[in-house]
Design a protein around this motif. Structure first.
Motif, PDB file in Angstrom:
ATOM      1  N   ALA A 243       0.806  -1.231   0.000  1.00  0.00           N
ATOM      2  CA  ALA A 243       0.000   0.000   0.000  1.00  0.00           C
ATOM      3  C   ALA A 243       0.831   1.269   0.000  1.00  0.00           C
ATOM      4  O   ALA A 243       0.310   2.345  -0.293  1.00  0.00           O
ATOM      5  CB  ALA A 243      -0.932  -0.003   1.214  1.00  0.00           C
ATOM      6  N   ILE A 244       2.110   1.157   0.325  1.00  0.00           N
ATOM      7  CA  ILE A 244       2.940   2.366   0.422  1.00  0.00           C
ATOM      8  C   ILE A 244       3.047   3.024  -0.949  1.00  0.00           C
ATOM      9  O   ILE A 244       3.491   2.412  -1.925  1.00  0.00           O
ATOM     10  CB  ILE A 244       4.351   2.008   0.944  1.00  0.00           C
ATOM     11  N   GLN A 245       2.681   4.300  -1.019  1.00  0.00           N
ATOM     12  CA  GLN A 245       2.736   5.036  -2.279  1.00  0.00           C
ATOM     13  C   GLN A 245       4.164   5.550  -2.493  1.00  0.00           C
ATOM     14  O   GLN A 245       4.545   6.602  -1.983  1.00  0.00           O
ATOM     15  CB  GLN A 245       1.736   6.204  -2.236  1.00  0.00           C
ATOM     16  N   ASP A 246       4.943   4.795  -3.224  1.00  0.00           N
ATOM     17  CA  ASP A 246       6.349   5.161  -3.457  1.00  0.00           C
ATOM     18  C   ASP A 246       6.607   5.570  -4.900  1.00  0.00           C
ATOM     19  O   ASP A 246       7.755   5.694  -5.331  1.00  0.00           O
ATOM     20  CB  ASP A 246       7.267   3.994  -3.086  1.00  0.00           C
ATOM     21  N   GLY A 247       5.533   5.781  -5.657  1.00  0.00           N
ATOM     22  CA  GLY A 247       5.701   6.192  -7.043  1.00  0.00           C
ATOM     23  C   GLY A 247       5.898   5.053  -8.012  1.00  0.00           C
ATOM     24  O   GLY A 247       6.010   5.272  -9.222  1.00  0.00           O
ATOM     25  N   GLY A 248       5.925   3.812  -7.498  1.00  0.00           N
ATOM     26  CA  GLY A 248       6.111   2.662  -8.363  1.00  0.00           C
ATOM     27  C   GLY A 248       4.811   1.939  -8.657  1.00  0.00           C
ATOM     28  O   GLY A 248       3.713   2.455  -8.409  1.00  0.00           O
TER      29      GLY A 248
END
Length: 330
Positions: A243-248
């Motif tokens: 769920a982490i929005q890391d741009g990937g």
């Protein structure tokens, strides 16, 4: 009827020549097949090819197992031959020492003949020593001759068995490679039996998909994950959605990491090779499966580029993708 002027006739002729020339150029530009691309093999054709490969594979595997059994017998015979040679060598050295001792005693006690002349360097296989000692030590000499001959036979047998073992090992390696090639072809045919989910545009790009299912990844990513898991194993696990929005693409369900170790440790040589094989397979099948890019060993390969490109140092084994290939799909 009016007669055409010379200039008009030349212009008409030029138009005909240009038309014919253009027709010839277009005809040469068209492929022999009439401009149609070679059709992709149908599932029926793929299954037929797979069936033939299966028969070939079964034959090769049967030959491989038979050769393995023969190799085990040769290994056993070679080991027995080495043991016989060891015993024969010990007997030979013991008997040789006894003969030297006999020759020395003969010389010290005042013996005559060939022994004194040979004492400095005694030829145990020569006839001179045999003739010199036959009268008193006939029995020991006959025993030594038997030991010597047995030793020679053991050496010859050991060499023969060693050569046979070497040949068998090479033959088995060749058979294994042949079987592995056929099995790889079978895997390729099986891969192609799975249609890639989604819509492909005329330019070859893919329409994005929504994630689905309990794993929260797209159908296209799920197919790539399944094929790699079945083909390569990936014993340390596969991580996809997060769920982490890391741009990937991980939060979009369009990326998976195929782990080669645990806890951020550098993978073993065997696991690193597994990563190389996964990456090579993904590159080979990128256009067909909708793979967008691959990251592995601090490098990135993007569809359409045809080459790996180095990446900046992100500060760790996992961050630099040394312990896993990362695969993203459209």
């Amino acid at each position: 009827m009016a007669v055409a002027a010379p200039g008009d006739r030349w212009r008409a002729l030029l138009r005909v020549v240009l038309a014919v020339g253009l027709a010839v150029i277009l005809a040469m530009a068209l492929p022999v097949t009439g401009g149609h691309a070679k059709p992709k093999p149908s599932p029926k054709q793929l299954r037929k090819e797979l069936s033939e490969l299966q028969k070939n594979s079964d034959k090769l595997i049967a030959e491989y197992y038979s050769s393995r059994h023969e190799l085990q017998k040769v290994e056993k015979a070679e080991k027995a031959a080495r043991e016989r040679l060891r015993v024969a060598q010990a007997d030979f050295e013991r008997e040789s020492a006894q003969l030297r001792l006999m020759a020395a005693e003969q010389y010290i006690s005042g013996g005559h003949g060939a022994i004194p002349a040979m004492f400095g360097e005694i030829d145990l296989n020569g006839l001179a020593l045999v003739e010199a000692l036959t009268a008193e030590q006939g029995a020991r000499l006959r025993g030594f001759t038997e030991v010597r001959d047995r030793h020679q036979r053991a050496r010859t047998e050991a060499k023969t068995r060693a050569d046979e073992l070497s040949d068998r090992v090479e033959e088995l390696a060749d058979q294994k490679k042949a079987a592995e090639k056929v099995i790889d072809k079978m895997k390729d045919r099986i891969d192609r039996l799975y249609p890639t989910p989604g819509v492909r545009r005329p330019d070859g790009s893919w329409v994005p998909q929504l994630p689905s299912g309990p794993d929260n990844i797209t159908p296209r990513m799920r197919l790539v994950k399944t094929l790699i898991a079945e083909r390569f194993g990936v014993p340390y696990g596969i991580g996809c959605y997060r769920a982490i929005q890391d741009g990937g693409e991980h939060p979009l369900g369009r990326a998976c990491d195929f782990m080669l170790s645990r806890g951020g440790a550098m993978p073993s040589a065997a696991e690193a090779r597994r990563g190389d094989e996964i990456s090579a397979w993904a590159i080979k099948n990128a256009r067909r499966l909708g793979i967008m890019y691959i990251i592995y060993k601090q490098r990135i390969w993007h569809v359409g580029t045809g080459a790996w490109r180095g990446m900046s140092n992100r500060g760790g084994t996992t961050a630099n993708h040394y312990d896993h290939p990362h695969i993203s799909v459209y």
